[in-house]
Design a protein around this motif. Sequence first.
Motif, short mmCIF file in Angstrom:
data_model
loop_
_atom_site.label_atom_id
_atom_site.label_comp_id
_atom_site.label_asym_id
_atom_site.label_seq_id
_atom_site.Cartn_x
_atom_site.Cartn_y
_atom_site.Cartn_z
N UNK A 384 0.81 -1.23 0.00
CA UNK A 384 0.00 0.00 0.00
C UNK A 384 0.84 1.27 0.00
N UNK A 385 1.88 1.41 0.84
CA UNK A 385 2.66 2.66 0.82
C UNK A 385 3.24 2.98 -0.56
N UNK A 386 3.79 1.96 -1.24
CA UNK A 386 4.37 2.22 -2.56
C UNK A 386 3.30 2.45 -3.60
N UNK A 387 2.18 1.76 -3.51
CA UNK A 387 1.07 1.97 -4.45
C UNK A 387 0.60 3.42 -4.38
N UNK A 388 0.45 3.93 -3.16
CA UNK A 388 0.03 5.33 -2.99
C UNK A 388 1.10 6.30 -3.48
N UNK A 389 2.37 5.94 -3.29
CA UNK A 389 3.47 6.83 -3.71
C UNK A 389 3.59 6.91 -5.22
N UNK A 390 3.47 5.77 -5.91
CA UNK A 390 3.66 5.74 -7.36
C UNK A 390 2.38 6.09 -8.13
N UNK A 391 1.23 5.61 -7.63
CA UNK A 391 0.00 5.74 -8.42
C UNK A 391 -1.02 6.69 -7.80
N UNK A 392 -0.85 7.04 -6.54
CA UNK A 392 -1.71 8.03 -5.86
C UNK A 392 -3.18 7.64 -5.91
N UNK A 393 -3.47 6.35 -5.87
CA UNK A 393 -4.86 5.92 -5.88
C UNK A 393 -5.00 4.60 -5.13
N UNK A 394 -6.21 4.35 -4.66
CA UNK A 394 -6.49 3.11 -3.94
C UNK A 394 -7.98 2.81 -4.03
N UNK A 395 -8.29 1.51 -4.15
CA UNK A 395 -9.69 1.10 -4.24
C UNK A 395 -10.04 0.18 -3.07
N UNK A 396 -10.99 0.58 -2.26
CA UNK A 396 -11.43 -0.26 -1.14
C UNK A 396 -12.13 -1.52 -1.64
N UNK A 397 -12.73 -1.43 -2.82
CA UNK A 397 -13.45 -2.59 -3.36
C UNK A 397 -12.50 -3.72 -3.71
N UNK A 398 -11.20 -3.41 -3.79
CA UNK A 398 -10.23 -4.44 -4.18
C UNK A 398 -10.21 -5.60 -3.20
N UNK A 399 -10.45 -5.33 -1.91
CA UNK A 399 -10.47 -6.41 -0.91
C UNK A 399 -11.60 -7.38 -1.20
N UNK A 400 -12.78 -6.82 -1.50
CA UNK A 400 -13.94 -7.65 -1.81
C UNK A 400 -13.75 -8.35 -3.15
N UNK A 401 -13.24 -7.62 -4.14
CA UNK A 401 -13.03 -8.18 -5.47
C UNK A 401 -12.04 -9.34 -5.43
N UNK A 402 -10.96 -9.18 -4.68
CA UNK A 402 -9.99 -10.28 -4.54
C UNK A 402 -10.61 -11.48 -3.85
N UNK A 403 -11.48 -11.23 -2.90
CA UNK A 403 -12.15 -12.32 -2.19
C UNK A 403 -12.99 -13.18 -3.13
N UNK A 404 -13.66 -12.53 -4.08
CA UNK A 404 -14.53 -13.27 -5.01
C UNK A 404 -13.77 -13.84 -6.20
#
Length: 588
Positions: A384-404
């Motif tokens: 997460x720290x590097x994702x925010x540093x390089x891409x400046x975005x985050x999706x909360x739905x990713x946790x649910x999407x990965x689960x399914x």
Amino acid sequence: MNKQPLVILVAFFILGIFFQDRFSLNVNYIYPIVGICLFVCIATFFRNYFLHLAKPYLLCTMFFGIGIVLHFFNSSHKQPTVSGNKTIVFKICGKLNSNEKNRKYEAVVQTQKDIFKAVLYLAKNEKELDFTHYYTTQAFVSKPKAPQYDFQFDYSKYLRRKNIDYQCYINSEIHNTVRNDLGLNEKFSQKRLEVLQNIDRTTMSSASKEFLKGIILADRTEIDAQIAEDFNRSGLIHFLAISGTHIVVIFELFFFLSVKLLPVKYRKYALVLCLVLIWLFTVFIGFGSSVVRSSLMLSIYNVYVLLQRKSDLLHALALSAFIILLFDTQQLFDVGFQLSFLAVLGIFWLNRPILSYFPKQDHRFKKIIFNTISISISAQLATLPLVLYYFHQFSLISIVANFFIVPFSEIIIVFSFLMTALIALNLDFEYMNWIYGFVIDILLKVIHWFASFNSTFFENIPMNVAEVFSLFLIVILLRTLIKKFNLKNFTVCMTAVAAFLMLRLGSDFYERRKPEVLIHNFSKNKVLSIKKNDEVCFWIEENSDKSKIVKFIINPYCASRRIKKQEIRRLPNSVRKVVYQDKTYEVN
């Protein structure tokens, strides 16, 4: 040092690479460092009490110096001086992601005097290039331009790290000559290209074809922009790109078939056979960085098994990183390299503590589901720290999407691999194409549905280097808190969180107090931005492409300058002055 000597030494080796990249020591410093490294290496062979005590520190110093020296030689290549329209002869080394107008290739180019690597731009209406020919044509040769401002992606630096010096825009007819000097790797690349072309000729939908090419053959050069955006917004981009998950699943498929097909007395060699097949697959799909990393990590891990030694994930991780960087220190600055190794470290650090909070895994289904969730959370927290540093975005739905989605990834990968194998053998079964296309079309619709949750997608998230390290500290402390939740561990973790918030508030205040007026050059258009406090107003010309300006100018600027409120206004082409908050500004 006694518990994880290799990990510590590789860490110092990496620090040496960062040091050289930051300070760019010249040859006057490099040769003394080489001498120091040789002295330390020789000194470690002598039996002396004081040397024995100092040995760990000497080894760390030596590996730090090796990192400096190797990165110096990896970064020092002579650039030829070429510009303007030239007659060039070239061969392609690989295909890159296309844009709206052109296909892009990485190529070795020769002019009358010089040989260099370049990115070639070829109009999409021209015939696709291959590895079996030399090509001759006229092209406009230029150096990639450095970014205008600090918040923009430095494409020129990115290319330099790959030893690519120039861009060539082909502007005339291309003539070709058949090559008779193809190397083994080029023969594999040509075969891969032919398989990709065979996939294009199947009756599947275009989306299914591009998905198949991406998930197995690591080719996303022609993927639809909307599909790529869906995977990105849903946090499932790792599923589309070849990664450790894909390599492990394909390895398990090879192992399953080997055990079933080999006679009993040869079954102990199944592991060796599978490793050979994995590396053949790695060569076939073009030695992509992520594939090499995954294959190397898997190979080192299984060598422990073959040698009947206790497998050590950290040793395997450190050794694979060291081998990769030994051949190319520039890999350290590849975002994929950093994220893939951090994901594995995150799984090592957090997976077991998180998994301990789940119910008992008393059958296979629970084991798959619970491990999928815990591994996904561990990897996402670590990266997460590097994702925010390089891409400046985050999706909360990713946790649910990965689960399914992730629990079914093994089936999808195996199905895709078998489809690719059949197509490579020219066995085109219509009903198989229909079934595969049907399944993938449903999968893509589900992913698009996850990506449509705009309220869970956050972009333009500001993040600087200090904040990244502060977040990493929180992730490191989380392990202790999760393993044993008590007042002491909670207080330590919350102190780290408070320090991060204070650092963030300080960074926000620093950026807010700086007014700024900039003129951005984008293609043939100009963009005026006026920033006051945490607000900014952009003026864009009427004939400009707003979506591209938002993507490449506005969003990076807002993330860099920590903007809370933005406004976009259209500017008539004839107008060269604007009035904003009672002040007049010129658009030059």
